[in-house]
Design a protein around this motif. Sequence first.
Motif, PDB file in Angstrom:
ATOM      1  N   PRO A 144       0.828  -1.209   0.000  1.00  0.00           N
ATOM      2  CA  PRO A 144       0.000   0.000   0.000  1.00  0.00           C
ATOM      3  C   PRO A 144       0.864   1.261   0.000  1.00  0.00           C
ATOM      4  CG  PRO A 144       0.140  -0.869   2.218  1.00  0.00           C
ATOM      5  CD  PRO A 144       0.854  -1.854   1.333  1.00  0.00           C
ATOM      6  N   LEU A 145       0.317   2.325  -0.560  1.00  0.00           N
ATOM      7  CA  LEU A 145       0.957   3.634  -0.533  1.00  0.00           C
ATOM      8  C   LEU A 145       0.200   4.482   0.484  1.00  0.00           C
ATOM      9  CD1 LEU A 145       3.092   5.504  -1.794  1.00  0.00           C
ATOM     10  CD2 LEU A 145       1.417   6.091  -3.558  1.00  0.00           C
ATOM     11  N   GLU A 183      -8.614  -4.156   1.897  1.00  0.00           N
ATOM     12  CA  GLU A 183      -7.542  -3.381   2.540  1.00  0.00           C
ATOM     13  C   GLU A 183      -7.917  -1.900   2.629  1.00  0.00           C
ATOM     14  OE1 GLU A 183      -3.690  -3.932   0.745  1.00  0.00           O
ATOM     15  OE2 GLU A 183      -3.952  -6.104   0.672  1.00  0.00           O
ATOM     16  N   ALA A 184      -8.527  -1.369   1.569  1.00  0.00           N
ATOM     17  CA  ALA A 184      -8.905   0.046   1.557  1.00  0.00           C
ATOM     18  C   ALA A 184     -10.009   0.330   2.584  1.00  0.00           C
ATOM     19  CB  ALA A 184      -9.346   0.469   0.164  1.00  0.00           C
ATOM     20  N   ILE A 185     -10.980  -0.562   2.664  1.00  0.00           N
ATOM     21  CA  ILE A 185     -12.050  -0.390   3.656  1.00  0.00           C
ATOM     22  C   ILE A 185     -11.471  -0.458   5.067  1.00  0.00           C
ATOM     23  CG2 ILE A 185     -14.108  -1.489   4.641  1.00  0.00           C
ATOM     24  CD1 ILE A 185     -14.913  -2.244   1.763  1.00  0.00           C
ATOM     25  N   ALA A 186     -10.537  -1.392   5.301  1.00  0.00           N
ATOM     26  CA  ALA A 186      -9.897  -1.507   6.617  1.00  0.00           C
ATOM     27  C   ALA A 186      -9.127  -0.234   6.962  1.00  0.00           C
ATOM     28  CB  ALA A 186      -8.960  -2.719   6.636  1.00  0.00           C
ATOM     29  N   GLU A 187      -8.474   0.374   5.960  1.00  0.00           N
ATOM     30  CA  GLU A 187      -7.748   1.633   6.173  1.00  0.00           C
ATOM     31  C   GLU A 187      -8.708   2.754   6.570  1.00  0.00           C
ATOM     32  OE1 GLU A 187      -4.886   4.937   5.720  1.00  0.00           O
ATOM     33  OE2 GLU A 187      -4.690   2.817   6.227  1.00  0.00           O
ATOM     34  N   ALA A 188      -9.827   2.872   5.848  1.00  0.00           N
ATOM     35  CA  ALA A 188     -10.804   3.925   6.155  1.00  0.00           C
ATOM     36  C   ALA A 188     -11.331   3.764   7.581  1.00  0.00           C
ATOM     37  CB  ALA A 188     -11.951   3.896   5.146  1.00  0.00           C
ATOM     38  N   VAL A 267      -6.105   0.262  -8.602  1.00  0.00           N
ATOM     39  CA  VAL A 267      -5.925   0.253  -7.154  1.00  0.00           C
ATOM     40  C   VAL A 267      -7.218   0.724  -6.467  1.00  0.00           C
ATOM     41  CG1 VAL A 267      -3.441   0.680  -7.327  1.00  0.00           C
ATOM     42  CG2 VAL A 267      -5.006   2.613  -7.044  1.00  0.00           C
ATOM     43  N   TRP A 268      -7.273   0.513  -5.175  1.00  0.00           N
ATOM     44  CA  TRP A 268      -8.395   0.960  -4.334  1.00  0.00           C
ATOM     45  C   TRP A 268      -7.895   2.087  -3.430  1.00  0.00           C
ATOM     46  CZ3 TRP A 268     -13.245  -1.339  -4.926  1.00  0.00           C
ATOM     47  CH2 TRP A 268     -13.264  -2.481  -5.739  1.00  0.00           C
ATOM     48  N   ALA A 269      -8.771   3.046  -3.122  1.00  0.00           N
ATOM     49  CA  ALA A 269      -8.290   4.274  -2.492  1.00  0.00           C
ATOM     50  C   ALA A 269      -9.075   4.701  -1.263  1.00  0.00           C
ATOM     51  CB  ALA A 269      -8.332   5.403  -3.518  1.00  0.00           C
TER      52      ALA A 269
END
Length: 492
Positions: A144-145, A183-188, A267-269
């Motif tokens: 991830p970035l 992964e993006a949902i977990a980050e949010a 990618v997902w953001a």
Amino acid sequence: MSKHLTKRAEDYSKWYNELIVKADLAENSAVRGCMVIKPYGFAIWENMQKELDRMFKETGHQNAYFPLFVPKSLFEAEEKNAEGFAKECAVVTHYRLQNDPENEGKLRVDPEAKLEEELVVRPTSEAIIWNTYKGWIQSHRDLPLLINQWANVVRWEMRTRLFLRTAEFLWQEGHTAHATKAEAIAEAKQMQEVYATFAEDFMAMPVVKGAKSESERFAGADDTLTIEALMQDGKALQAGTSHFLGQNFAKAFDVKYTSKEGKQEYVWATSWGVSTRLIGGLIMTHSDDAGLVLPPRLAPIQVVIVPIYKGEEQLNAISEKVDVIVKELRAKGISVKFDDRDTFRPGAKFAEYELKGVPVRIAMGARDLENGTVEVARRDTFEKQTVSREEVVDVVANLLEEIQENLYTRALNYRNDHITEVNTFDEFKDVIENKGGFVSAHWDGTIETEDKIKELTKATIRCIPNDAKEEEGICVFTGKPSGKRVLFAKAY
């Protein structure tokens, strides 16, 4: 100083505006809708920055900086985002001024210096950042970035209020890219938790964690998570948001990566941010008719020491004892100021630091000098106690923790007392008009109903709480089926 402060019960808005100016936090500037943040107000923001920045880095994020200007063609690449912010944009069209031949000593825009493409002054940075990410991301190894930016943004607001809504404000904006949707949902979700922890542990401001309704989402997001706080006047404040952007920006800017299987994937953001609006929330959560009340963990000055003396000899004797206390407090990481100015009387100093919300005040006079004591006063309850000099450092350290906890408990009790369940629209209107706070009500899930309720009551859906119970009910406005309650309120 505080005697001239309007009482909250008389005019809450006037009290808020006066307090910011009189406590030396900020003032209006020569630029319409923009504020000057003064040193004391900026010190609070620096303390917020310091803690948030630490939390971001502990969760793997790095800081970077991106341009203030966004070419219009990039800004309009993601249509929903562009449409959502279009009416708030400041736009640069020319790059040079020249002497005005018709008005000596004046300048005009050089008509020959028109930009080939207009530049939008960033209202948010997704467009310029995702255009940049296209060059940074090629492989799954680049993900991830996790990038954060501390910056200013411009949103051309017509009605402004210091800290809460200004044309230019300071904030941080995180922008992350991920290989998978999960992964993006977990980050949010993680960043919503970070914001909630900061609000409660440092600001002593209880928040409700939830998701925004479709009409309240960030422009260009698939889902917006929020933390909502309740101010003393019964209005809600959106204190921080974290957005799951899906693949909307990746597709708009063609940001792809090669997966482990060798496939090209978008990618997902996510993006997430809080701003100097938090200072407004801090003020309106805790402060009183005497002035600011600051939680110790964010107070620029946690302890102030005021000498009460007659003559230079007595001041020198007090200063000698105070120096020891100051060193011991600072050794414990406590910020302390010794105010030995001879241009103000002790009473004026007491009033000043009360107005500025300094959590603990220590006073030492001639009798204290003889008895080996000091007077310790706490700002949150105005309680005073006489303490021996040997014990004062430990007493103050414990007191700062007590004050932090008390402010949170007090705000939590107020918030909990102002979450009201209603089952009819008449009850809904009564609570909104007369009690205020959050109204917990069933809603049929449609934008039309949400808009009609807002039109009739000025209340909006603040969030669908994360912990909302699944329960069968009927919408308070339409009587249609509903599976859970949501929180409505009037908001800043």
